[in-house]
Design a protein around this motif. Structure first.
Motif, PDB file in Angstrom:
ATOM      1  N   GLY B 283       0.803  -1.220   0.000  1.00 24.26           N
ATOM      2  CA  GLY B 283       0.000   0.000   0.000  1.00 24.26           C
ATOM      3  C   GLY B 283       0.831   1.263   0.000  1.00 24.26           C
ATOM      4  N   GLU B 284       1.872   1.288   0.817  1.00 27.61           N
ATOM      5  CA  GLU B 284       2.687   2.492   0.916  1.00 27.61           C
ATOM      6  C   GLU B 284       3.586   2.633  -0.314  1.00 27.61           C
ATOM      7  N   GLY B 287       0.553   3.256  -3.552  1.00 31.27           N
ATOM      8  CA  GLY B 287      -0.514   4.245  -3.410  1.00 31.27           C
ATOM      9  C   GLY B 287      -0.051   5.658  -3.673  1.00 31.27           C
ATOM     10  N   LYS B 288       0.265   5.946  -4.910  1.00 31.32           N
ATOM     11  CA  LYS B 288       0.830   7.255  -5.300  1.00 31.32           C
ATOM     12  C   LYS B 288       0.231   7.728  -6.602  1.00 31.32           C
ATOM     13  N   GLY B 292      -2.963   2.667  -7.886  1.00 28.85           N
ATOM     14  CA  GLY B 292      -2.813   1.551  -6.963  1.00 28.85           C
ATOM     15  C   GLY B 292      -4.114   0.853  -6.595  1.00 28.85           C
TER      16      GLY B 292
END
Lengths: 428, 428
Positions: B283-284, B287-288, B292
């Motif tokens: 996710g990190e 997620g940009k 994502g």
């Protein structure tokens, strides 16, 4: 009294869309009240608050207190709606590091043989003082045939029969339907004690019946306060439900606008279980006919350090619901240190509650600006009565919101699908 | 060796889309290997496997074992990538009902004053034998200024200073960057022991550094097996990565086709933490730039009784990833009962592992037919070496998949956003 702030979500909607959704939500509430929607035979979670049965509350409280005094370990054997509500309330209202007996252990909520085997070894291990553990078990299942619960209960029952040959009958309490089903057959066989799940209350709406209330009573929760908190919220919402209608309208309009997920979160770690209960209540009710927003749970600020990046900058497909507690103990504060090597003295004298609230406000502001509609659902203070109010508020909200979507809030036809295939693989 | 079955997901894709995605994924892997993509300065999680440092492993193991023998409680004080990896591995490889000291307690991962206050009360309470508890703390933070961890550590450090005036220096172990930052200032002030986080390894990729390995060593995990399991997987994947490329391609193509969520799940409850670690890793990283698939965690069969309805019949916006363990103990079986009142005798003699596997197969089959692309990621047997392999497999997978999406896998610019607003509200 539950309060909801939709101001930071409304602005993602046009006035026209919101107005339409409010009309739909007001109609949906009428449908619930007039009992003329799909699944209206499942509205027992309302009638039980309309006409409280004090005798049952008294009975639950008396047996719960007696077991609380006697038990070292209390097993709650159930899955889904049969345990999520009790766990949510017990977690929300008990200490984080509970050192008082009984220890509450959940079982019957999956089919891990490793878990069950190690649990039985644990129960078999004497206490530190060398005495054997005193174990009680509440098995909760409407049909008695839910595989996870029934398989675990067979193991637990056999172990308890061997361990407590003279007191098995007192140590097992069954919560099941009034008649029929496998648990009632076992009750006839063993003469176990029994609490009844009303026929017109489905699993995920059953937390204010013995399903949820009995484990709570054993855990020392004031179930009368909880129940009557729900009654008060019920009466309030029968007179005036504008807050609930607006909230359902906003969520429904966001769904219509394409939001796919609702991230249910709180900055209070003890409310994780409540988010989990809500996840089932919403998800199992709305997830039908290829509709609905998947309810996802998160615990902040913990999960800001895993999901925060995505919430801020990832695909813009979600809304967020923050469960907040307005008033809390502010006596626990940051101390000053002489060296200030960690550079935190600027917070000295501030309470953790205050700092945590600022983190929440900063998050809501940042996520809203990042394009995530954020809704706050506010509990005034965390006690049994307010949690009871919260539970009923969301039960009614779920029914109203599902009628907006055009789905029956009270069925779960899709759950049978994997079971059928599993039973086929198991040659049943 | 990690194996992946994408056959039930591929059929949701056209041959053309899949072929294109495979070309993209193969290119992305080259970008990682040639270190010429965005964020290539953050590839230390590869070099540390390319050239294992046995001296550090030895040092971690020696101190971990010594503390394990001495401590009643071991506090892991960190958040996000500073604790999710350790917790995942400890949960996966430790007993469910661990009765051996030390008790591992996580702290510094939120700002609940109630939690911290009750934790300190708990630490202050003597053991059942009346002796005071022996507490050690590992604080993990690259900068030392992450608010949740730093605030909690200030409280814990003050309490430990008062409680253990003569042994504070041995009882606190800091894992932080080689130089600079608030933790290094505290190390200078107190002469705490220290482990170094390599400069070229980011938080969510740091589980195979002292960040993850030291708490694991204290918990009794064989960190050498774990680390060398990762080394073996690294070497394997440098030679032959078709499985990984295919998996990245399928996930990327499903994203392109509009899938919004990846539900990460397992039928083994002890793997919940591993799904949580993976949630952050994916996710990190992905997620940009408003891209994502949101990684969502679930624990089956438990959550089939809350999310199952939605997975089967709700909005068709998700894919599903099943983390499975192929071989497991099959000695724990269902017993026969005389009355068969619960009607489970048809399963007598079957192992729980076998029944649970059938539930998984039934679920994958039902969800696939319901329109959810399902991928299985298979661990052969649950041990330290295999878990190490799993970790590296997913680190590389994440980098490759993110390069497919066109995002830098190694940054997290969005996380700063809420912090800025929070600090402003706190008048920093």
């Amino acid at each position: 009294m539950i309060d909801v702030d939709v101001s930071r979500a409304e602005k993602f909607l046009s006035e026209e869309n919101l107005h339409q959704a409010k009309v739909t939500a007001a109609d949906a509430l009428k449908t619930v009240r007039q009992q003329n929607g799909e699944g209206a035979e499942w509205l027992g979670w309302r009638s039980l608050l309309d006409d409280p049965n004090d005798a049952i509350l008294e009975q639950l409280d008396r047996l719960g207190t007696a077991i609380r005094e006697e038990a070292d370990v209390f097993l709650v054997c159930g899955i889904g709606g049969s345990y999520l509500g009790a766990r949510a309330v017990i977690e929300a209202l008990s200490p984080f590091f509970n050192q008082e007996a009984p220890e509450i252990i959940y079982v019957g909520h999956h089919m891990s043989g490793g878990y069950l085997q190690e649990l039985i070894e644990y129960l078999d291990t004497p206490k530190v003082d060398g005495e054997p553990k005193s174990v009680y078990c509440n098995v909760i299942s409407k049909s008695g045939t839910t595989l996870e619960t029934a398989l675990s209960f067979r193991k637990i029952r056999n172990w308890m029969g061997n361990t407590y040959p003279d007191s098995l009958q007192q140590r097992i309490i069954c919560t099941t339907s009034s008649e029929g089903g496998a648990l009632n057959k076992l009750i006839d066989e063993y003469d176990f004690q029994k609490f009844v799940i009303p026929d017109d209350v489905g699993g995920r709406f059953s937390v204010l019946t013995p399903v949820g209330l009995f484990p709570m009573a054993v855990a020392g929760i004031d179930i009368r306060s909880l129940f009557y908190g729900a009654v008060t919220e019920y009466e309030k919402l029968e007179n005036e439900a504008e807050i609930l209608i607006n909230y359902a309208a906003v969520k429904y309009a966001l769904y219509q606008k394409g939001k796919q997920m609702d991230v249910l979160t709180s900055f209070e770690p003890e409310l994780s279980g409540l988010c989990g209960w809500l996840q089932q209540l919403l998800g199992e009710s709305e997830g039908k006919k290829q509709k609905g927003m998947l309810p996802v749970t998160a615990s902040y600020s913990t999960d800001l350090h895993s999901l925060g990046q995505f919430m801020q900058d990832g695909s813009r497909t979600m809304m967020e619901t923050f469960i907040t507690v307005q008033k809390s103990d502010t006596s626990f504060t940051v101390e000053e240190t002489e060296s200030n090597n960690d550079e935190l003295n600027y917070l000295a004298g501030k309470s953790f509650h205050d700092i945590n609230s600022k983190a929440r406000k900063g998050t809501i502001s940042a996520h809203t600006e990042g394009g995530v509609p954020c809704i706050s659902v506010n509990i005034e203070v965390l006690n049994a009565s307010q949690v009871g109010a919260f539970i009923y508020f969301y039960e009614l909200f779920t029914a109203v919101y599902c009628y907006c979507l055009g789905v029956n809030p009270f069925t779960q036809p899709g759950v049978e699908n994997y079971k059928k295939r599993m039973y086929k693989l198991l040659d049943k």
